[in-house]
Design an enzyme around this catalytic site. Structure first.
Site, PDB file in Angstrom:
ATOM      1  N   CYS A  24       0.839  -1.209   0.000  1.00 39.09           N
ATOM      2  CA  CYS A  24       0.000   0.000   0.000  1.00 39.09           C
ATOM      3  C   CYS A  24       0.875   1.261   0.000  1.00 39.09           C
ATOM      4  CB  CYS A  24      -0.900  -0.052   1.242  1.00 39.09           C
ATOM      5  SG  CYS A  24      -1.644   1.501   1.722  1.00 39.09           S
ATOM      6  N   CYS A  27       0.194   3.698   2.864  1.00 37.51           N
ATOM      7  CA  CYS A  27       0.700   3.111   4.109  1.00 37.51           C
ATOM      8  C   CYS A  27       2.190   3.421   4.269  1.00 37.51           C
ATOM      9  CB  CYS A  27       0.500   1.602   4.126  1.00 37.51           C
ATOM     10  SG  CYS A  27      -1.222   1.076   4.042  1.00 37.51           S
TER      11      CYS A  27
END
Length: 100
Positions: A24, A27
């Site tokens: 991600c 993230c």
């Protein structure tokens, strides 16, 4: 990990959980921001990163559908939940307002 997770969120000290995934992009942006939050607040906060791919049971039990998702716990109670990336200042403000 489930029993230690329960012990952690029952702490009197606020615990910020970061549900993330290695694949991600947002993230990966949040990681350094959370390090700055920890550096600013020190021992007043515990920050725990949970990889949703490796801890699917915990992620599922908290209905984490997107990453990153942050949750703030204290004394076993969820005080706040937010998906997406926030600035260091916004995260610190939430922690201060909701817990400490």
């Amino acid at each position: 990990m489930k029993s230690s997770f329960g012990d952690l969120i029952n702490s009197e000290k606020p615990v910020l959980i970061d549900f993330f995934a290695t694949w991600c992009g947002p993230c990966q942006m949040l990681g350094p921001i959370l390090k700055q939050v920890k550096d600013s607040l020190g021992d007043r906060i515990t920050i725990l990163k949970i990889d949703v791919d490796q801890n699917q049971e915990i992620a599922s039990s908290y209905q984490v559908r997107g990453v990153p998702t942050m949750m703030l716990f204290q004394n076993g109670q969820m005080l706040w939940r937010q998906s997406g990336v926030l600035s260091k200042e916004d995260i610190i403000q939430v922690i201060v307002d909701k817990s400490i």
